[in-house]
Scaffold this motif. Structure first.
Motif, mmCIF file in Angstrom:
data_model
loop_
_atom_site.group_PDB
_atom_site.id
_atom_site.type_symbol
_atom_site.label_atom_id
_atom_site.label_comp_id
_atom_site.label_asym_id
_atom_site.label_seq_id
_atom_site.Cartn_x
_atom_site.Cartn_y
_atom_site.Cartn_z
ATOM 1 N N SER A 1 8.062 2.878 22.011
ATOM 2 C CA SER A 1 7.385 2.134 20.937
ATOM 3 C C SER A 1 7.963 2.450 19.565
ATOM 4 C CB SER A 1 5.880 2.396 20.969
ATOM 5 O OG SER A 1 5.602 3.761 20.729
ATOM 6 N N ALA A 2 8.646 3.572 19.429
ATOM 7 C CA ALA A 2 9.286 3.907 18.147
ATOM 8 C C ALA A 2 10.436 2.954 17.826
ATOM 9 C CB ALA A 2 9.795 5.347 18.174
ATOM 10 N N PRO B 1 13.663 -5.153 20.461
ATOM 11 C CA PRO B 1 15.095 -5.441 20.457
ATOM 12 C C PRO B 1 15.832 -4.847 21.662
ATOM 13 C CG PRO B 1 14.670 -3.582 19.048
ATOM 14 C CD PRO B 1 13.323 -4.042 19.571
ATOM 15 N N CYS B 2 15.095 -4.210 22.551
ATOM 16 C CA CYS B 2 15.705 -3.432 23.640
ATOM 17 C C CYS B 2 15.760 -4.200 24.954
ATOM 18 C CB CYS B 2 14.924 -2.134 23.823
ATOM 19 S SG CYS B 2 14.926 -1.110 22.347
ATOM 20 N N GLY B 3 16.399 -3.590 25.932
ATOM 21 C CA GLY B 3 16.575 -4.173 27.247
ATOM 22 C C GLY B 3 15.515 -3.772 28.251
ATOM 23 N N PHE C 1 -1.112 -4.692 8.244
ATOM 24 C CA PHE C 1 -1.334 -3.349 8.780
ATOM 25 C C PHE C 1 -1.679 -3.487 10.255
ATOM 26 C CE2 PHE C 1 -2.151 -3.470 4.316
ATOM 27 C CZ PHE C 1 -1.486 -2.351 3.843
ATOM 28 N N PHE C 2 -0.952 -2.754 11.090
ATOM 29 C CA PHE C 2 -1.111 -2.841 12.533
ATOM 30 C C PHE C 2 -2.007 -1.725 13.050
ATOM 31 C CE2 PHE C 2 2.875 -4.926 11.529
ATOM 32 C CZ PHE C 2 2.867 -6.049 12.346
ATOM 33 N N ASN C 3 -2.604 -1.955 14.212
ATOM 34 C CA ASN C 3 -3.486 -0.974 14.853
ATOM 35 C C ASN C 3 -2.729 0.004 15.738
ATOM 36 O OD1 ASN C 3 -6.144 -1.411 13.980
ATOM 37 N ND2 ASN C 3 -6.338 -3.223 15.248
ATOM 38 N N HIS C 4 -1.494 0.298 15.398
ATOM 39 C CA HIS C 4 -0.725 1.253 16.201
ATOM 40 C C HIS C 4 0.164 2.103 15.297
ATOM 41 C CE1 HIS C 4 1.522 2.997 19.513
ATOM 42 N NE2 HIS C 4 2.626 2.724 18.844
ATOM 43 N N GLY C 5 -0.011 3.376 15.373
ATOM 44 C CA GLY C 5 0.908 4.326 14.742
ATOM 45 C C GLY C 5 1.046 4.226 13.238
#
Length: 130
Positions: free
Chosen positions: A6-7, A41-43, A114-118
């Motif tokens: 998730s980072a 952006p990942c696989g 503002f997101f509800n994660h991290g």
């Protein structure tokens, strides 16, 4: 990369016109929404959890050179939710903007989501005409 977490997700803010398309120049006469977008952006698929049923916790839209502004404050369920973003895909959550403040002249506005994660948040600059 197929070993992302998730980072590695990309968190962005957008302002959408009535068709749900992100724009940088909009009319307040249109039905506008502010959206939070999470892009992978990942696989590999990436999952993360929020502490409510909403992806977006809140948002603001304030004039950069004017005192006009509005905010979004979604009503969310209190349940934790797991979100999964497929490889190369995006998730979004949009909320309507109250444009009744638009007695202001054309101006640039800063949209902040503002997101509800991290503690993630994102900003975008848009131009809105009355």
């Amino acid at each position: 990369d197929t070993n992302c977490t998730s980072a590695d997700l990309l968190w962005t803010a957008e302002v959408w016109d009535s068709s749900g398309t992100a724009q940088t120049t909009l009319s307040a006469a249109d039905s506008l929404s502010m959206a939070g977008v999470v892009t992978n952006p990942c696989g590999n698929a990436i999952s993360f959890e929020t502490n409510t049923g909403c992806l977006v916790s809140s948002g603001t839209l304030f004039g950069i050179t004017s005192s006009c502004g509005t905010l979004i404050s979604p009503m969310c369920t209190g349940a934790f939710q797991t979100w999964t973003v497929a490889p190369g895909a995006a998730l979004s959550e949009a909320h309507p903007l109250d444009m009744s403040f638009m007695t202001c002249p054309t101006s640039d506005y800063r949209a902040s989501v503002f997101f509800n994660h991290g503690g993630n948040f994102a900003e975008a600059t848009v131009t809105i005409t009355p």
